[in-house]
Write a protein that holds these residues in place. Sequence first.
Motif, PDB file in Angstrom:
ATOM      1  N   UNK A   1       0.818  -1.221   0.000  1.00 42.13           N
ATOM      2  CA  UNK A   1       0.000   0.000   0.000  1.00 42.13           C
ATOM      3  C   UNK A   1       0.852   1.271   0.000  1.00 42.13           C
ATOM      4  N   UNK A   2       2.110   1.150  -0.438  1.00 43.54           N
ATOM      5  CA  UNK A   2       3.043   2.291  -0.450  1.00 43.54           C
ATOM      6  C   UNK A   2       3.191   2.929   0.936  1.00 43.54           C
ATOM      7  N   UNK A   3       2.981   2.151   1.976  1.00 41.92           N
ATOM      8  CA  UNK A   3       2.934   2.695   3.332  1.00 41.92           C
ATOM      9  C   UNK A   3       4.316   2.782   3.974  1.00 41.92           C
ATOM     10  N   UNK A   4       4.468   3.812   4.812  1.00 39.75           N
ATOM     11  CA  UNK A   4       5.599   3.945   5.719  1.00 39.75           C
ATOM     12  C   UNK A   4       5.073   3.690   7.122  1.00 39.75           C
ATOM     13  N   UNK A   5       5.745   2.810   7.854  1.00 38.90           N
ATOM     14  CA  UNK A   5       5.269   2.425   9.183  1.00 38.90           C
ATOM     15  C   UNK A   5       6.431   2.474  10.158  1.00 38.90           C
ATOM     16  N   UNK A   6       6.134   2.860  11.405  1.00 39.80           N
ATOM     17  CA  UNK A   6       7.227   2.918  12.366  1.00 39.80           C
ATOM     18  C   UNK A   6       6.777   3.111  13.796  1.00 39.80           C
ATOM     19  N   UNK A   7       7.786   3.318  14.664  1.00 41.36           N
ATOM     20  CA  UNK A   7       7.574   3.522  16.090  1.00 41.36           C
ATOM     21  C   UNK A   7       8.396   4.719  16.557  1.00 41.36           C
ATOM     22  N   UNK A   8       7.817   5.523  17.416  1.00 37.62           N
ATOM     23  CA  UNK A   8       8.561   6.541  18.163  1.00 37.62           C
ATOM     24  C   UNK A   8       8.260   6.292  19.635  1.00 37.62           C
ATOM     25  N   UNK A   9       9.298   6.266  20.452  1.00 38.32           N
ATOM     26  CA  UNK A   9       9.084   5.928  21.856  1.00 38.32           C
ATOM     27  C   UNK A   9      10.086   6.653  22.738  1.00 38.32           C
ATOM     28  N   UNK A  10       9.845   6.592  24.057  1.00 36.51           N
ATOM     29  CA  UNK A  10      10.757   7.245  24.984  1.00 36.51           C
ATOM     30  C   UNK A  10      10.259   7.149  26.408  1.00 36.51           C
ATOM     31  N   UNK A  11      11.000   7.812  27.310  1.00 31.07           N
ATOM     32  CA  UNK A  11      10.658   7.820  28.734  1.00 31.07           C
ATOM     33  C   UNK A  11      11.000   9.170  29.335  1.00 31.07           C
ATOM     34  N   UNK A  12      10.025   9.742  30.033  1.00 34.38           N
ATOM     35  CA  UNK A  12      10.207  11.004  30.749  1.00 34.38           C
ATOM     36  C   UNK A  12      10.174  10.688  32.243  1.00 34.38           C
ATOM     37  N   UNK A  13      11.344  10.738  32.882  1.00 35.36           N
ATOM     38  CA  UNK A  13      11.425  10.396  34.307  1.00 35.36           C
ATOM     39  C   UNK A  13      10.697  11.412  35.172  1.00 35.36           C
ATOM     40  N   UNK A  14      10.635  12.659  34.725  1.00 36.18           N
ATOM     41  CA  UNK A  14       9.960  13.691  35.518  1.00 36.18           C
ATOM     42  C   UNK A  14       8.451  13.463  35.542  1.00 36.18           C
ATOM     43  N   UNK A  15       7.872  13.193  34.383  1.00 41.64           N
ATOM     44  CA  UNK A  15       6.425  12.994  34.296  1.00 41.64           C
ATOM     45  C   UNK A  15       6.025  11.527  34.400  1.00 41.64           C
ATOM     46  N   UNK A  16       7.009  10.631  34.386  1.00 43.49           N
ATOM     47  CA  UNK A  16       6.791   9.176  34.380  1.00 43.49           C
ATOM     48  C   UNK A  16       5.961   8.725  33.176  1.00 43.49           C
ATOM     49  N   UNK A  17       6.183   9.394  32.049  1.00 37.56           N
ATOM     50  CA  UNK A  17       5.531   8.990  30.806  1.00 37.56           C
ATOM     51  C   UNK A  17       6.437   8.003  30.069  1.00 37.56           C
TER      52      UNK A  17
END
Length: 321
Positions: A47-63
């Motif tokens: 489908x001519x698609x681009x797929x991916x992940x973005x991730x991380x961790x914020x220790x201050x907000x605990x996100x």
Amino acid sequence: MIIVPEKEIANLMTRDAAFTAVEEVFASMAARSAYNFPVVREAIGHADALYGFKSGFDRAALNLGLKSGGYWPGNAAKGLTNHQSTIFLFDADTGQCRAVVGGNLLTALRTAAASAVSVAHLAREDSRVLGIVGAGHQAAYQLRAVAEQRPFERIVAWNRTADKVEPLRAVADEMGLAFESVTLDELGAVSDVIVTITSSFDPILSAAQVKPGTHVACMGTDTKGKQEVESALIGQATVFTDEVAQSISIGECQHAIGDQTIRAEDITELGAVINAKHVGRSSDDEITLFDGTGVGLQDLAVAAAVVDLAVEQGVATEVEI
């Protein structure tokens, strides 16, 4: 586990809330209390698609979490948004999935919030004319968010297909701002702030077109090879970004790094300005440029804010996993 579906986001997330969430996460990143994990972005061969992940961790907000999704260019013909994403939040203490949040509108809001934060901290206080380069899905979000940061009186816009800027006229009218479709030369000559929001792989805006004192926010699709402005403009500007690693690899600065117009050390995190560790703009004649690459921590910050609002307003769905 809490589920906040896409249909609820518009009634929960405001531009002010998105601005605050993004500004706080930029500050946390610069203070080294939050960090992004390596981005995965691949053409899937379907489908001519681009797929991916973005991730991380914020220790201050605990996100802690990730955004999964990408770009499906054929979706418009199916009545769907080309950009599709979902955000997953995890409990930082246990690793359990805390929430699943629709990410389409949130991505648009956090992207617009990032450029708005850059304008709030870097644009001249007397900025009156806002230039928008590109008239795709994201452009209206950019216009609304950025126009709130300075006493703008006029909007000028350019798109390769000129008639596609007309929906932006309606947004400007709604905000009580004058609007004009112009050439790139005209846009650069009058704009105090310029937002580029395209998927271009060839430079659109040149150094010669941008007047002294302008703030430029490069907010278009970030991937290997993208380029909205020529390297010479980046070389003339004081350059800021959300994350240097992304800026030089998939962001607007990748070409300026490649041709040695600038070095990675010449790029400053916007969070350093927010934290008062960098002066930001130092003169009215200085050209400032923000390379907004769209980090995963932005997605986690706005998603966490939405979860809190959904629970508070009783529109979150809780399920057992």
